[in-house]
Design a protein around this motif. Structure first.
Motif, PDB file in Angstrom:
ATOM      1  N   SER A  55       0.657  -1.202  -0.031  1.00 24.00           N
ATOM      2  CA  SER A  55       0.045  -0.187   0.161  1.00 24.00           C
ATOM      3  C   SER A  55       0.699   1.243  -0.038  1.00 24.00           C
ATOM      4  O   SER A  55       0.693   2.260  -0.495  1.00 24.00           O
ATOM      5  CB  SER A  55      -0.924  -0.040   1.178  1.00 24.00           C
ATOM      6  OG  SER A  55      -0.373  -0.021   2.611  1.00 24.00           O
ATOM      7  N   LEU A  56       2.002   1.293   0.611  1.00 23.47           N
ATOM      8  CA  LEU A  56       2.907   2.442   0.893  1.00 23.47           C
ATOM      9  C   LEU A  56       3.549   2.411  -0.649  1.00 23.47           C
ATOM     10  O   LEU A  56       3.925   3.434  -1.041  1.00 23.47           O
ATOM     11  CB  LEU A  56       3.830   2.300   1.875  1.00 23.47           C
ATOM     12  CG  LEU A  56       4.495   3.627   2.487  1.00 23.47           C
ATOM     13  CD1 LEU A  56       3.533   4.728   2.650  1.00 23.47           C
ATOM     14  CD2 LEU A  56       5.186   3.222   3.715  1.00 23.47           C
ATOM     15  N   GLY A  57       4.219   1.417  -1.102  1.00 25.12           N
ATOM     16  CA  GLY A  57       4.840   1.252  -2.591  1.00 25.12           C
ATOM     17  C   GLY A  57       4.057   1.960  -3.538  1.00 25.12           C
ATOM     18  O   GLY A  57       4.357   2.607  -4.227  1.00 25.12           O
ATOM     19  N   MET A  58       2.687   1.521  -3.388  1.00 20.29           N
ATOM     20  CA  MET A  58       1.636   2.145  -4.327  1.00 20.29           C
ATOM     21  C   MET A  58       1.861   3.723  -4.561  1.00 20.29           C
ATOM     22  O   MET A  58       1.338   4.412  -5.292  1.00 20.29           O
ATOM     23  CB  MET A  58       0.300   1.433  -4.635  1.00 20.29           C
ATOM     24  CG  MET A  58       0.369  -0.004  -5.159  1.00 20.29           C
ATOM     25  SD  MET A  58      -1.270  -0.761  -5.302  1.00 20.29           S
ATOM     26  CE  MET A  58      -1.572  -1.026  -3.528  1.00 20.29           C
ATOM     27  N   TYR A  59       1.938   4.232  -3.061  1.00 19.45           N
ATOM     28  CA  TYR A  59       1.524   5.525  -3.036  1.00 19.45           C
ATOM     29  C   TYR A  59       2.596   6.264  -3.528  1.00 19.45           C
ATOM     30  O   TYR A  59       2.489   7.478  -3.757  1.00 19.45           O
ATOM     31  CB  TYR A  59       1.336   5.814  -1.411  1.00 19.45           C
ATOM     32  CG  TYR A  59       1.211   7.318  -1.042  1.00 19.45           C
ATOM     33  CD1 TYR A  59      -0.071   7.976  -1.218  1.00 19.45           C
ATOM     34  CD2 TYR A  59       2.219   7.921  -0.461  1.00 19.45           C
ATOM     35  CE1 TYR A  59      -0.231   9.196  -0.845  1.00 19.45           C
ATOM     36  CE2 TYR A  59       2.098   9.367  -0.279  1.00 19.45           C
ATOM     37  CZ  TYR A  59       1.022   9.721  -0.102  1.00 19.45           C
ATOM     38  OH  TYR A  59       0.652  11.173  -0.023  1.00 19.45           O
ATOM     39  N   SER A  60       3.811   5.664  -3.590  1.00 16.87           N
ATOM     40  CA  SER A  60       5.020   6.166  -3.977  1.00 16.87           C
ATOM     41  C   SER A  60       4.877   6.737  -5.690  1.00 16.87           C
ATOM     42  O   SER A  60       5.636   7.538  -6.111  1.00 16.87           O
ATOM     43  CB  SER A  60       6.420   5.388  -4.013  1.00 16.87           C
ATOM     44  OG  SER A  60       6.112   4.245  -4.808  1.00 16.87           O
ATOM     45  N   PHE A  61       3.793   6.047  -6.295  1.00 14.09           N
ATOM     46  CA  PHE A  61       3.843   6.378  -7.674  1.00 14.09           C
ATOM     47  C   PHE A  61       3.038   7.609  -7.977  1.00 14.09           C
ATOM     48  O   PHE A  61       2.625   8.037  -8.812  1.00 14.09           O
ATOM     49  CB  PHE A  61       2.897   5.380  -8.369  1.00 14.09           C
ATOM     50  CG  PHE A  61       3.701   4.059  -8.472  1.00 14.09           C
ATOM     51  CD1 PHE A  61       4.667   4.002  -9.432  1.00 14.09           C
ATOM     52  CD2 PHE A  61       3.300   2.992  -7.740  1.00 14.09           C
ATOM     53  CE1 PHE A  61       5.387   2.926  -9.374  1.00 14.09           C
ATOM     54  CE2 PHE A  61       3.632   1.619  -7.987  1.00 14.09           C
ATOM     55  CZ  PHE A  61       4.825   1.832  -8.767  1.00 14.09           C
ATOM     56  N   ILE A  62       2.344   8.385  -6.748  1.00 13.23           N
ATOM     57  CA  ILE A  62       1.847   9.497  -6.970  1.00 13.23           C
ATOM     58  C   ILE A  62       3.107  10.625  -6.404  1.00 13.23           C
ATOM     59  O   ILE A  62       3.544  10.748  -5.323  1.00 13.23           O
ATOM     60  CB  ILE A  62       0.740   9.934  -5.746  1.00 13.23           C
ATOM     61  CG1 ILE A  62      -0.376   8.681  -5.888  1.00 13.23           C
ATOM     62  CG2 ILE A  62       0.270  11.090  -5.634  1.00 13.23           C
ATOM     63  CD1 ILE A  62      -1.646   8.819  -4.603  1.00 13.23           C
TER      64      ILE A  62
END
Length: 309
Positions: free
Chosen positions: A259-266
Protein backbone atom coordinates in the motif's frame (compact mmCIF):
# COMPACT_ATOMS: atom_id res chain seq x y z
CA UNK A 1 -59.59 -38.38 10.36
CA UNK A 2 -56.14 -39.05 8.85
CA UNK A 3 -55.34 -38.09 5.25
CA UNK A 4 -52.82 -40.94 4.88
CA UNK A 5 -53.16 -42.82 1.59
CA UNK A 6 -52.48 -46.50 0.94
CA UNK A 7 -50.33 -47.29 -2.11
CA UNK A 8 -50.90 -50.41 -4.26
CA UNK A 9 -47.92 -52.01 -2.52
CA UNK A 10 -49.57 -51.54 0.86
CA UNK A 11 -47.39 -48.63 2.00
CA UNK A 12 -48.84 -45.56 3.65
CA UNK A 13 -48.07 -42.12 2.27
CA UNK A 14 -47.78 -39.47 5.01
CA UNK A 15 -50.00 -36.46 5.08
CA UNK A 16 -47.23 -33.87 4.52
CA UNK A 17 -46.31 -34.75 0.90
CA UNK A 18 -50.00 -34.83 -0.03
CA UNK A 19 -50.49 -31.40 1.54
CA UNK A 20 -47.46 -30.10 -0.37
CA UNK A 21 -48.90 -31.32 -3.66
CA UNK A 22 -52.19 -29.71 -2.84
CA UNK A 23 -50.50 -26.40 -2.15
CA UNK A 24 -48.55 -26.67 -5.40
CA UNK A 25 -51.76 -27.27 -7.35
CA UNK A 26 -53.37 -24.35 -5.56
CA UNK A 27 -50.42 -22.14 -6.53
CA UNK A 28 -50.83 -23.10 -10.18
CA UNK A 29 -54.50 -22.16 -9.96
CA UNK A 30 -53.81 -18.60 -8.79
CA UNK A 31 -55.40 -15.84 -10.86
CA UNK A 32 -53.31 -14.54 -13.72
CA UNK A 33 -53.08 -11.06 -12.19
CA UNK A 34 -51.56 -12.47 -8.98
CA UNK A 35 -48.96 -14.50 -10.87
CA UNK A 36 -48.05 -11.50 -13.03
CA UNK A 37 -47.67 -9.38 -9.91
CA UNK A 38 -45.34 -11.94 -8.32
CA UNK A 39 -43.25 -12.17 -11.47
CA UNK A 40 -43.00 -8.38 -11.61
CA UNK A 41 -41.92 -8.21 -7.97
CA UNK A 42 -39.27 -10.87 -8.56
CA UNK A 43 -37.98 -9.04 -11.63
CA UNK A 44 -37.72 -5.77 -9.70
CA UNK A 45 -35.83 -7.46 -6.87
CA UNK A 46 -33.37 -9.06 -9.28
CA UNK A 47 -32.91 -5.74 -11.08
CA UNK A 48 -32.12 -3.96 -7.82
CA UNK A 49 -29.61 -6.68 -6.86
CA UNK A 50 -28.02 -6.42 -10.30
CA UNK A 51 -27.63 -2.64 -9.96
CA UNK A 52 -26.04 -3.06 -6.52
CA UNK A 53 -23.65 -5.71 -7.88
CA UNK A 54 -22.62 -3.47 -10.80
CA UNK A 55 -22.16 -0.53 -8.43
CA UNK A 56 -19.88 -2.64 -6.22
CA UNK A 57 -17.92 -4.51 -8.90
CA UNK A 58 -17.83 -1.78 -11.59
CA UNK A 59 -14.99 0.32 -10.09
CA UNK A 60 -12.91 -2.80 -9.47
CA UNK A 61 -13.34 -3.97 -13.06
CA UNK A 62 -12.46 -0.50 -14.35
CA UNK A 63 -9.33 -0.41 -12.18
CA UNK A 64 -8.18 -3.81 -13.45
CA UNK A 65 -8.87 -2.86 -17.06
CA UNK A 66 -6.96 0.41 -16.58
CA UNK A 67 -3.86 -1.63 -15.78
CA UNK A 68 -3.90 -2.76 -19.43
CA UNK A 69 -4.58 0.69 -20.94
CA UNK A 70 -2.18 3.38 -22.03
CA UNK A 71 -1.99 6.58 -19.96
CA UNK A 72 -3.87 8.56 -22.60
CA UNK A 73 -6.69 6.01 -22.76
CA UNK A 74 -7.06 5.99 -18.98
CA UNK A 75 -7.60 9.76 -18.92
CA UNK A 76 -9.96 9.93 -21.89
CA UNK A 77 -12.48 7.11 -21.38
CA UNK A 78 -14.38 4.98 -18.91
CA UNK A 79 -14.68 1.91 -21.12
CA UNK A 80 -14.10 -1.42 -19.39
CA UNK A 81 -12.49 -3.18 -22.35
CA UNK A 82 -9.15 -1.57 -23.39
CA UNK A 83 -9.03 -0.43 -27.00
CA UNK A 84 -5.30 -1.15 -27.28
CA UNK A 85 -4.22 -3.52 -24.47
CA UNK A 86 -0.67 -3.15 -23.22
CA UNK A 87 1.52 -4.72 -20.52
CA UNK A 88 3.77 -1.66 -20.24
CA UNK A 89 2.55 -0.74 -16.75
CA UNK A 90 3.22 -4.24 -15.43
CA UNK A 91 6.76 -4.14 -16.85
CA UNK A 92 7.41 -0.77 -15.19
CA UNK A 93 6.08 -2.00 -11.84
CA UNK A 94 8.03 -5.27 -11.87
CA UNK A 95 11.27 -4.03 -13.44
CA UNK A 96 11.65 -0.37 -12.48
CA UNK A 97 10.32 -0.38 -8.91
CA UNK A 98 10.88 -2.42 -5.75
CA UNK A 99 7.51 -4.16 -6.08
CA UNK A 100 8.94 -7.59 -5.24
CA UNK A 101 10.46 -6.20 -2.01
CA UNK A 102 7.17 -4.47 -1.13
CA UNK A 103 5.30 -7.68 -1.81
CA UNK A 104 7.65 -9.68 0.42
CA UNK A 105 7.32 -7.12 3.23
CA UNK A 106 3.52 -7.17 3.05
CA UNK A 107 3.50 -10.96 3.03
CA UNK A 108 5.78 -11.12 6.07
CA UNK A 109 3.75 -8.59 8.04
CA UNK A 110 0.35 -10.00 7.06
CA UNK A 111 1.44 -13.60 7.61
CA UNK A 112 3.04 -12.80 10.97
CA UNK A 113 -0.01 -10.85 12.11
CA UNK A 114 -2.30 -13.72 11.10
CA UNK A 115 -0.28 -16.42 12.87
CA UNK A 116 0.14 -14.39 16.06
CA UNK A 117 -3.52 -13.36 16.08
CA UNK A 118 -4.55 -17.02 15.89
CA UNK A 119 -2.00 -18.20 18.49
CA UNK A 120 -2.52 -15.44 21.06
CA UNK A 121 -6.24 -15.15 20.33
CA UNK A 122 -6.70 -18.88 20.90
CA UNK A 123 -5.00 -18.73 24.29
CA UNK A 124 -6.85 -15.58 25.32
CA UNK A 125 -10.21 -16.81 24.04
CA UNK A 126 -9.79 -20.18 25.74
CA UNK A 127 -8.91 -18.53 29.05
CA UNK A 128 -11.92 -16.21 28.85
CA UNK A 129 -14.22 -19.08 27.91
CA UNK A 130 -13.18 -21.60 30.55
CA UNK A 131 -12.07 -19.62 33.61
CA UNK A 132 -13.46 -16.76 35.69
CA UNK A 133 -10.24 -15.27 37.02
CA UNK A 134 -9.69 -11.96 38.77
CA UNK A 135 -9.85 -9.16 36.19
CA UNK A 136 -11.77 -11.31 33.70
CA UNK A 137 -14.25 -8.58 32.82
CA UNK A 138 -11.56 -5.87 32.79
CA UNK A 139 -9.44 -7.89 30.37
CA UNK A 140 -12.31 -8.50 27.97
CA UNK A 141 -13.61 -4.93 28.11
CA UNK A 142 -10.14 -3.45 27.60
CA UNK A 143 -9.88 -5.31 24.32
CA UNK A 144 -13.14 -3.77 23.18
CA UNK A 145 -12.17 -0.28 24.34
CA UNK A 146 -9.18 -0.32 21.98
CA UNK A 147 -11.57 -0.79 19.07
CA UNK A 148 -13.70 2.21 20.07
CA UNK A 149 -11.05 4.78 19.20
CA UNK A 150 -10.02 5.68 15.65
CA UNK A 151 -6.54 4.59 14.73
CA UNK A 152 -5.33 8.15 14.21
CA UNK A 153 -5.78 8.81 17.96
CA UNK A 154 -3.35 6.02 18.77
CA UNK A 155 -0.73 7.02 16.21
CA UNK A 156 1.27 9.35 18.47
CA UNK A 157 1.27 7.09 21.57
CA UNK A 158 2.28 4.12 19.43
CA UNK A 159 4.96 6.18 17.70
CA UNK A 160 6.48 7.24 21.04
CA UNK A 161 6.32 3.68 22.37
CA UNK A 162 7.92 2.20 19.26
CA UNK A 163 10.60 4.92 19.26
CA UNK A 164 11.52 4.01 22.82
CA UNK A 165 12.22 0.43 21.73
CA UNK A 166 13.95 1.49 18.46
CA UNK A 167 11.33 -0.16 16.25
CA UNK A 168 10.46 2.82 14.04
CA UNK A 169 11.15 2.19 10.34
CA UNK A 170 11.10 -1.58 10.83
CA UNK A 171 8.56 -4.22 9.93
CA UNK A 172 8.30 -5.06 13.63
CA UNK A 173 6.57 -1.73 14.18
CA UNK A 174 3.82 -2.69 11.74
CA UNK A 175 3.54 -6.21 13.14
CA UNK A 176 3.04 -4.95 16.71
CA UNK A 177 0.57 -2.27 15.60
CA UNK A 178 -1.58 -4.53 13.42
CA UNK A 179 -1.60 -7.21 16.10
CA UNK A 180 -2.94 -4.63 18.57
CA UNK A 181 -6.04 -4.14 16.46
CA UNK A 182 -6.44 -7.77 15.36
CA UNK A 183 -6.32 -9.31 18.83
CA UNK A 184 -9.62 -7.89 20.08
CA UNK A 185 -11.55 -9.47 17.22
CA UNK A 186 -9.56 -12.69 17.50
CA UNK A 187 -10.10 -13.20 21.22
CA UNK A 188 -13.82 -12.47 21.18
CA UNK A 189 -14.49 -14.46 18.01
CA UNK A 190 -12.69 -17.55 19.30
CA UNK A 191 -14.22 -17.18 22.77
CA UNK A 192 -17.65 -17.44 21.16
CA UNK A 193 -16.70 -20.68 19.42
CA UNK A 194 -15.06 -22.12 22.52
CA UNK A 195 -18.22 -21.37 24.53
CA UNK A 196 -20.16 -23.65 22.19
CA UNK A 197 -17.85 -26.65 22.74
CA UNK A 198 -19.07 -28.92 25.59
CA UNK A 199 -16.81 -28.96 28.62
CA UNK A 200 -17.49 -32.67 29.04
CA UNK A 201 -15.11 -33.37 26.16
CA UNK A 202 -12.28 -31.65 28.03
CA UNK A 203 -13.13 -33.41 31.27
CA UNK A 204 -12.92 -36.78 29.51
CA UNK A 205 -9.53 -35.84 28.06
CA UNK A 206 -8.30 -34.69 31.48
CA UNK A 207 -9.30 -38.05 32.94
CA UNK A 208 -7.26 -39.74 30.20
CA UNK A 209 -4.23 -37.70 31.27
CA UNK A 210 -4.13 -34.97 28.62
CA UNK A 211 -2.90 -31.52 29.62
CA UNK A 212 -4.64 -28.24 28.89
CA UNK A 213 -2.42 -27.34 25.95
CA UNK A 214 -2.86 -30.81 24.45
CA UNK A 215 -6.64 -30.47 24.83
CA UNK A 216 -6.57 -27.05 23.20
CA UNK A 217 -4.44 -28.27 20.29
CA UNK A 218 -6.05 -31.66 19.67
CA UNK A 219 -9.70 -31.11 20.60
CA UNK A 220 -10.72 -27.47 20.92
CA UNK A 221 -8.98 -25.90 17.92
CA UNK A 222 -10.13 -28.54 15.38
CA UNK A 223 -13.72 -28.06 16.53
CA UNK A 224 -13.36 -24.27 16.29
CA UNK A 225 -11.85 -24.36 12.79
CA UNK A 226 -14.50 -22.05 11.21
CA UNK A 227 -13.75 -19.41 13.84
CA UNK A 228 -10.01 -19.75 13.25
CA UNK A 229 -10.54 -19.25 9.52
CA UNK A 230 -12.60 -16.12 10.19
CA UNK A 231 -9.84 -14.74 12.40
CA UNK A 232 -7.21 -15.58 9.77
CA UNK A 233 -9.09 -13.77 7.01
CA UNK A 234 -9.74 -10.70 9.16
CA UNK A 235 -6.16 -10.41 10.41
CA UNK A 236 -4.64 -11.01 6.97
CA UNK A 237 -6.80 -8.41 5.23
CA UNK A 238 -6.24 -5.90 8.03
CA UNK A 239 -2.46 -6.12 7.69
CA UNK A 240 -2.41 -6.47 3.89
CA UNK A 241 -4.50 -3.37 3.11
CA UNK A 242 -3.47 -1.01 5.94
CA UNK A 243 -1.86 2.27 4.86
CA UNK A 244 -2.01 4.89 7.61
CA UNK A 245 0.33 3.34 10.18
CA UNK A 246 2.72 2.20 7.46
CA UNK A 247 2.89 5.81 6.23
CA UNK A 248 3.61 7.08 9.77
CA UNK A 249 6.08 4.44 10.95
CA UNK A 250 8.02 3.52 7.78
CA UNK A 251 10.45 5.84 6.01
CA UNK A 252 12.85 3.60 4.06
CA UNK A 253 11.83 2.41 0.63
CA UNK A 254 13.13 -1.10 1.27
CA UNK A 255 10.70 -1.41 4.21
CA UNK A 256 7.64 -0.24 2.28
CA UNK A 257 4.57 -2.45 2.17
CA UNK A 258 2.46 -2.72 -0.98
CA UNK A 259 0.00 0.00 0.00
CA UNK A 260 2.84 2.40 0.79
CA UNK A 261 4.76 1.40 -2.32
CA UNK A 262 1.77 2.15 -4.55
CA UNK A 263 1.50 5.55 -2.91
CA UNK A 264 5.01 6.31 -4.15
CA UNK A 265 3.65 6.40 -7.70
CA UNK A 266 1.86 9.64 -6.79
CA UNK A 267 4.37 12.36 -7.62
CA UNK A 268 4.33 16.09 -6.91
CA UNK A 269 2.91 17.20 -10.24
CA UNK A 270 1.52 13.99 -11.71
CA UNK A 271 0.09 10.59 -10.81
CA UNK A 272 1.10 7.38 -12.55
CA UNK A 273 -2.40 5.94 -12.66
CA UNK A 274 -1.49 3.05 -14.94
CA UNK A 275 1.32 1.90 -12.66
CA UNK A 276 -0.91 2.22 -9.59
CA UNK A 277 -3.61 0.11 -11.25
CA UNK A 278 -1.08 -2.51 -12.34
CA UNK A 279 0.44 -2.72 -8.86
CA UNK A 280 -3.04 -2.88 -7.33
CA UNK A 281 -4.03 -5.71 -9.66
CA UNK A 282 -0.94 -7.70 -8.71
CA UNK A 283 -1.52 -6.97 -5.01
CA UNK A 284 -5.08 -8.30 -5.26
CA UNK A 285 -4.05 -11.74 -6.51
CA UNK A 286 -2.72 -13.13 -3.16
CA UNK A 287 -5.88 -11.94 -1.41
CA UNK A 288 -8.07 -13.75 -3.95
CA UNK A 289 -6.02 -16.94 -3.64
CA UNK A 290 -6.10 -16.74 0.16
CA UNK A 291 -9.86 -16.18 0.17
CA UNK A 292 -10.71 -18.96 -2.28
CA UNK A 293 -8.57 -21.45 -0.37
CA UNK A 294 -10.49 -20.69 2.83
CA UNK A 295 -13.87 -19.89 1.28
CA UNK A 296 -15.61 -23.13 2.25
CA UNK A 297 -14.47 -23.00 5.88
CA UNK A 298 -15.27 -19.28 6.07
CA UNK A 299 -18.79 -19.87 4.77
CA UNK A 300 -19.35 -22.64 7.34
CA UNK A 301 -18.13 -20.29 10.05
CA UNK A 302 -20.53 -17.54 9.01
CA UNK A 303 -23.46 -19.97 8.92
CA UNK A 304 -22.50 -21.39 12.32
CA UNK A 305 -22.35 -17.89 13.77
CA UNK A 306 -25.73 -17.03 12.28
CA UNK A 307 -27.46 -20.10 13.72
CA UNK A 308 -25.70 -20.21 17.11
CA UNK A 309 -27.84 -19.63 20.18
Amino acid sequence: MSDDVMTPQGHTLPEAPIASRRLARAGNQLPTSVRVKRLAEGAVRHLILLVIAVFAIGPLLWAISSAFKSDSEIMTGLNIIPAHPTLQHFRVVLEQSQFVTWFKNSLLVAGGTTLLAIAIGSLGGYAMSRWRFRGHALYGNSLLVVQMFPGVMLAIPLYLLLTKYHLIDTLWALLVTYLTFALAFSVWMLKGYFDGIPKEMEEAALIDGAGRLRILWSIILPLARPGIVSVAVFAFLLAWNEFFFAYVFIASNHNFTLSLGMYSFIEQFSTQWGNIMAAGTLATLPVLVFFFLLQRALTRGMMAGATKG
